[in-house]
Design a protein around this motif. Structure first.
Motif, PDB file in Angstrom:
ATOM      1  N   PRO A 154       0.827  -1.220   0.000  1.00  0.00           N
ATOM      2  CA  PRO A 154       0.000   0.000   0.000  1.00  0.00           C
ATOM      3  C   PRO A 154       0.861   1.269   0.000  1.00  0.00           C
ATOM      4  O   PRO A 154       1.901   1.333   0.653  1.00  0.00           O
ATOM      5  CB  PRO A 154      -0.807  -0.115   1.296  1.00  0.00           C
ATOM      6  CG  PRO A 154      -0.751  -1.560   1.662  1.00  0.00           C
ATOM      7  CD  PRO A 154       0.573  -2.064   1.196  1.00  0.00           C
ATOM      8  N   TYR A 155       0.394   2.250  -0.743  1.00  0.00           N
ATOM      9  CA  TYR A 155       1.060   3.556  -0.802  1.00  0.00           C
ATOM     10  C   TYR A 155      -0.018   4.619  -0.667  1.00  0.00           C
ATOM     11  O   TYR A 155      -0.974   4.662  -1.436  1.00  0.00           O
ATOM     12  CB  TYR A 155       1.814   3.716  -2.118  1.00  0.00           C
ATOM     13  CG  TYR A 155       2.439   5.079  -2.316  1.00  0.00           C
ATOM     14  CD1 TYR A 155       3.590   5.444  -1.619  1.00  0.00           C
ATOM     15  CD2 TYR A 155       1.882   6.002  -3.202  1.00  0.00           C
ATOM     16  CE1 TYR A 155       4.171   6.694  -1.796  1.00  0.00           C
ATOM     17  CE2 TYR A 155       2.460   7.259  -3.391  1.00  0.00           C
ATOM     18  CZ  TYR A 155       3.605   7.590  -2.684  1.00  0.00           C
ATOM     19  OH  TYR A 155       4.185   8.823  -2.860  1.00  0.00           O
ATOM     20  N   ARG A 156       0.134   5.472   0.324  1.00  0.00           N
ATOM     21  CA  ARG A 156      -0.889   6.473   0.620  1.00  0.00           C
ATOM     22  C   ARG A 156      -0.368   7.870   0.301  1.00  0.00           C
ATOM     23  O   ARG A 156       0.774   8.213   0.613  1.00  0.00           O
ATOM     24  CB  ARG A 156      -1.293   6.399   2.096  1.00  0.00           C
ATOM     25  CG  ARG A 156      -2.476   7.294   2.473  1.00  0.00           C
ATOM     26  CD  ARG A 156      -2.865   7.079   3.929  1.00  0.00           C
ATOM     27  NE  ARG A 156      -4.024   7.889   4.304  1.00  0.00           N
ATOM     28  CZ  ARG A 156      -4.560   7.894   5.514  1.00  0.00           C
ATOM     29  NH1 ARG A 156      -4.041   7.116   6.475  1.00  0.00           N
ATOM     30  NH2 ARG A 156      -5.610   8.646   5.778  1.00  0.00           N
ATOM     31  N   TYR A 157      -1.224   8.661  -0.324  1.00  0.00           N
ATOM     32  CA  TYR A 157      -0.855  10.036  -0.636  1.00  0.00           C
ATOM     33  C   TYR A 157      -2.107  10.915  -0.616  1.00  0.00           C
ATOM     34  O   TYR A 157      -3.229  10.416  -0.661  1.00  0.00           O
ATOM     35  CB  TYR A 157      -0.150  10.127  -1.995  1.00  0.00           C
ATOM     36  CG  TYR A 157      -1.028   9.811  -3.188  1.00  0.00           C
ATOM     37  CD1 TYR A 157      -1.642  10.823  -3.926  1.00  0.00           C
ATOM     38  CD2 TYR A 157      -1.229   8.491  -3.601  1.00  0.00           C
ATOM     39  CE1 TYR A 157      -2.440  10.529  -5.019  1.00  0.00           C
ATOM     40  CE2 TYR A 157      -2.023   8.188  -4.700  1.00  0.00           C
ATOM     41  CZ  TYR A 157      -2.620   9.217  -5.407  1.00  0.00           C
ATOM     42  OH  TYR A 157      -3.412   8.927  -6.486  1.00  0.00           O
ATOM     43  N   ARG A 158      -1.895  12.224  -0.539  1.00  0.00           N
ATOM     44  CA  ARG A 158      -2.984  13.192  -0.550  1.00  0.00           C
ATOM     45  C   ARG A 158      -3.049  13.842  -1.922  1.00  0.00           C
ATOM     46  O   ARG A 158      -2.020  14.139  -2.530  1.00  0.00           O
ATOM     47  CB  ARG A 158      -2.788  14.257   0.528  1.00  0.00           C
ATOM     48  CG  ARG A 158      -2.763  13.698   1.938  1.00  0.00           C
ATOM     49  CD  ARG A 158      -2.432  14.776   2.963  1.00  0.00           C
ATOM     50  NE  ARG A 158      -3.530  15.724   3.137  1.00  0.00           N
ATOM     51  CZ  ARG A 158      -3.484  17.003   2.775  1.00  0.00           C
ATOM     52  NH1 ARG A 158      -2.415  17.500   2.201  1.00  0.00           N
ATOM     53  NH2 ARG A 158      -4.510  17.794   2.987  1.00  0.00           N
ATOM     54  N   ARG A 159      -4.274  14.079  -2.392  1.00  0.00           N
ATOM     55  CA  ARG A 159      -4.415  14.721  -3.693  1.00  0.00           C
ATOM     56  C   ARG A 159      -5.572  15.708  -3.676  1.00  0.00           C
ATOM     57  O   ARG A 159      -6.481  15.643  -2.843  1.00  0.00           O
ATOM     58  CB  ARG A 159      -4.635  13.692  -4.797  1.00  0.00           C
ATOM     59  CG  ARG A 159      -6.029  13.092  -4.831  1.00  0.00           C
ATOM     60  CD  ARG A 159      -6.176  12.104  -5.974  1.00  0.00           C
ATOM     61  NE  ARG A 159      -7.537  11.560  -6.037  1.00  0.00           N
ATOM     62  CZ  ARG A 159      -7.879  10.514  -6.780  1.00  0.00           C
ATOM     63  NH1 ARG A 159      -6.967   9.896  -7.519  1.00  0.00           N
ATOM     64  NH2 ARG A 159      -9.139  10.093  -6.785  1.00  0.00           N
ATOM     65  N   CYS A 175      -4.226  23.192  -2.777  1.00  0.00           N
ATOM     66  CA  CYS A 175      -3.784  23.070  -4.166  1.00  0.00           C
ATOM     67  C   CYS A 175      -3.442  24.451  -4.712  1.00  0.00           C
ATOM     68  O   CYS A 175      -4.195  25.406  -4.551  1.00  0.00           O
ATOM     69  CB  CYS A 175      -4.871  22.420  -5.020  1.00  0.00           C
ATOM     70  SG  CYS A 175      -4.397  22.215  -6.745  1.00  0.00           S
ATOM     71  N   GLU A 176      -2.298  24.559  -5.372  1.00  0.00           N
ATOM     72  CA  GLU A 176      -1.859  25.822  -5.935  1.00  0.00           C
ATOM     73  C   GLU A 176      -1.914  25.812  -7.454  1.00  0.00           C
ATOM     74  O   GLU A 176      -1.355  26.698  -8.108  1.00  0.00           O
ATOM     75  CB  GLU A 176      -0.442  26.146  -5.449  1.00  0.00           C
ATOM     76  CG  GLU A 176      -0.354  26.314  -3.926  1.00  0.00           C
ATOM     77  CD  GLU A 176       1.051  26.640  -3.457  1.00  0.00           C
ATOM     78  OE1 GLU A 176       1.983  26.558  -4.293  1.00  0.00           O
ATOM     79  OE2 GLU A 176       1.228  26.977  -2.271  1.00  0.00           O
ATOM     80  N   THR A 177      -2.585  24.806  -8.029  1.00  0.00           N
ATOM     81  CA  THR A 177      -2.704  24.743  -9.479  1.00  0.00           C
ATOM     82  C   THR A 177      -3.621  25.863  -9.960  1.00  0.00           C
ATOM     83  O   THR A 177      -4.759  25.985  -9.492  1.00  0.00           O
ATOM     84  CB  THR A 177      -3.265  23.384  -9.923  1.00  0.00           C
ATOM     85  OG1 THR A 177      -2.430  22.333  -9.406  1.00  0.00           O
ATOM     86  CG2 THR A 177      -3.325  23.286 -11.443  1.00  0.00           C
ATOM     87  N   VAL A 178      -3.137  26.665 -10.895  1.00  0.00           N
ATOM     88  CA  VAL A 178      -3.912  27.799 -11.397  1.00  0.00           C
ATOM     89  C   VAL A 178      -5.175  27.298 -12.086  1.00  0.00           C
ATOM     90  O   VAL A 178      -5.137  26.402 -12.925  1.00  0.00           O
ATOM     91  CB  VAL A 178      -3.074  28.631 -12.380  1.00  0.00           C
ATOM     92  CG1 VAL A 178      -3.910  29.756 -12.965  1.00  0.00           C
ATOM     93  CG2 VAL A 178      -1.842  29.187 -11.683  1.00  0.00           C
ATOM     94  N   GLY A 179      -6.318  27.864 -11.698  1.00  0.00           N
ATOM     95  CA  GLY A 179      -7.575  27.510 -12.331  1.00  0.00           C
ATOM     96  C   GLY A 179      -8.251  26.276 -11.779  1.00  0.00           C
ATOM     97  O   GLY A 179      -9.354  25.931 -12.212  1.00  0.00           O
ATOM     98  N   GLY A 231     -10.347  23.098  -6.876  1.00  0.00           N
ATOM     99  CA  GLY A 231      -9.988  22.759  -5.505  1.00  0.00           C
ATOM    100  C   GLY A 231     -10.969  21.810  -4.853  1.00  0.00           C
ATOM    101  O   GLY A 231     -11.592  20.979  -5.500  1.00  0.00           O
ATOM    102  N   GLY A 232     -11.102  21.946  -3.550  1.00  0.00           N
ATOM    103  CA  GLY A 232     -11.956  21.059  -2.783  1.00  0.00           C
ATOM    104  C   GLY A 232     -11.210  20.513  -1.577  1.00  0.00           C
ATOM    105  O   GLY A 232     -10.040  20.834  -1.347  1.00  0.00           O
ATOM    106  N   VAL A 233     -11.897  19.695  -0.804  1.00  0.00           N
ATOM    107  CA  VAL A 233     -11.278  19.102   0.382  1.00  0.00           C
ATOM    108  C   VAL A 233     -10.282  18.031  -0.059  1.00  0.00           C
ATOM    109  O   VAL A 233     -10.631  17.125  -0.821  1.00  0.00           O
ATOM    110  CB  VAL A 233     -12.348  18.469   1.296  1.00  0.00           C
ATOM    111  CG1 VAL A 233     -11.696  17.833   2.519  1.00  0.00           C
ATOM    112  CG2 VAL A 233     -13.365  19.523   1.719  1.00  0.00           C
TER     113      VAL A 233
END
Length: 415
Positions: A227-232, A247-251, A254-256
């Motif tokens: 298992p590999y856990r990450y946040r997205r 999230c700093e992606t332009v445009g 977003g969200g939780v």
């Protein structure tokens, strides 16, 4: 130590470095003049890209470059004259100019003739180029490393498509499918990679699949078993760092943040930094437009949407079909073709100066589509259209306006 740069004659400096200056300005609009501050900004960004590249070489290889990039020296001199013209105290050193590059242009002690939107941009964010500076450096052919990485990714994509497609239509389909796959998968497991290899199994002379070559170019592998856990981010699927950082992606909507767990046999792959910057993030608006058209019930029979048509000649091709053949008994007849190029870039002025349309790609309508967050910036559309006027025949629309126009055109054609 700061490198002092005296204010030499601009004409003499330009003659000494004419080849570099010509290359840096070859893609700029013909209206560019010696007084054009966008040329100065482009040269500055190209110089910064070169300085950062030199710094990386020093860290990794111990190589000391010594001289600053020619584009930086020319930009410094152009700014010196700007300071003098406005009776401001010129900068004393390159370190002073580097510090200035971390501030928005509106905060500079000298006024530059930039659009209002562009004046709120800086060239450096920390120790990295800002998105504005990246756009300017690429327009000026200054960010050689970034261009090389992007070209390497596109070459791997094209090669994988060419080797797995049986004809031009098949190559186009494979290219679009692989590129969309990368945009949709910031994180991959080795199991997913093997599944992709089974679908596109063409190999090079060493027995390695061209898909594997593509994955190695686009991703960085980490040895992980189990298992590999990450946040997205749920909006764009980009991975997130420490808790509390959004999230700093332009445009991005977003969200939780989501916690995601995947299971691998031995390896997990995450985006190469360049893949996120040059494939994924710009691809968000491209696939969003494609999905909006493809998923619209009003258009299911009326149009056929093709993603990355012509092996990325345009981002989306919309073909309007003949309503007299709505029963599907015959091969569909295409009445009109609309080509769509989607752009999400910081500067409208720089976008307009660098934008071209692929001349070999024939279509009835040429559309430059903008995401909402760009079109809503004051003056963005007006600045873009001013730069395009008389140079490129294209209609500028937001992605929302585009969908409305497609629906309206389908209705007028009898759907």
């Amino acid at each position: 130590m700061a490198v002092q740069l005296a204010p030499p004659c601009l004409d003499r400096l330009k003659s000494e470095h004419m080849e570099e200056l010509d290359e840096a300005t070859s893609t700029l609009d013909r209206r560019t003049t010696a007084e054009d501050d966008y040329l100065t900004v482009t040269l500055l960004a190209s110089g910064l890209a070169g300085i950062l590249r030199q710094r990386a070489d020093e860290l990794w290889h111990g190589e000391v470059a010594g001289l600053l990039p020619d584009s930086w020296r020319v930009a410094f001199t152009r700014l010196w004259w700007r300071f003098t013209e406005q009776q401001a105290t010129p900068l004393d050193s390159d370190l002073d100019l580097l510090r200035l590059c971390t501030e928005p242009f509106a905060m500079w002690p000298v006024r530059l003739a930039l659009s209002e939107t562009d004046s709120y941009n800086a060239l450096l964010h920390g120790e990295e180029l800002s998105s504005f500076a990246e756009q300017a450096a690429r327009l000026g052919k200054g960010d050689v490393e970034a261009e090389w990485v992007e070209n390497r990714l596109h070459q791997a994509l094209r090669r994988a498509a060419e080797e797995n497609g049986v004809d031009p239509a098949g190559i186009e389909r494979v290219y679009a499918e692989l590129r969309r796959f990368i945009i949709d998968h910031p994180v991959l497991t080795d199991t997913e990679v093997r599944q992709l290899e089974r679908r596109f199994a063409a190999c090079d002379g060493n027995g390695q699949t061209f898909v594997r070559v593509l994955i190695n170019a686009a991703y960085v592998g980490h040895a992980v078993s189990g298992p590999y856990r990450y946040r997205r981010c749920p909006g764009c699927r980009n991975t997130l760092g420490q808790i509390g950082i959004g999230c700093e992606t332009v445009g991005c909507a977003g969200g939780v943040p989501e916690d995601v767990t995947v299971t691998s046999l031995a390896m997990v792959y995450e985006y190469h930094r360049a893949t996120r910057r040059y494939i994924h993030d710009p691809g968000l608006v491209e696939v969003r437009i494609f999905d909006a058209i493809s998923d619209c019930e009003e258009l299911i029979q009326a149009v056929r949407a093709v993603l990355f048509a012509g092996v990325d000649a345009v981002d989306v091709l919309v073909e309007f079909l003949d309503p007299r053949q709505r029963d599907g008994a015959d091969a569909p007849v295409v009445l009109e073709r609309w080509g769509i190029d989607a752009k999400d870039q910081a500067s409208a002025r720089l976008l307009g100066r660098g934008f071209t349309w692929p001349q070999h790609f024939d279509c009835d309508e040429r559309i430059l589509a903008l995401p909402k967050h760009r079109a809503e910036q004051p003056g963005y559309v007006e600045d873009l259209e001013a730069e395009l006027e008389g140079r490129v025949r294209v209609t500028v629309l937001t992605e929302q306006e585009l969908l409305r126009r497609i629906k309206a055109r389908a209705g007028r054609l009898g759907w």
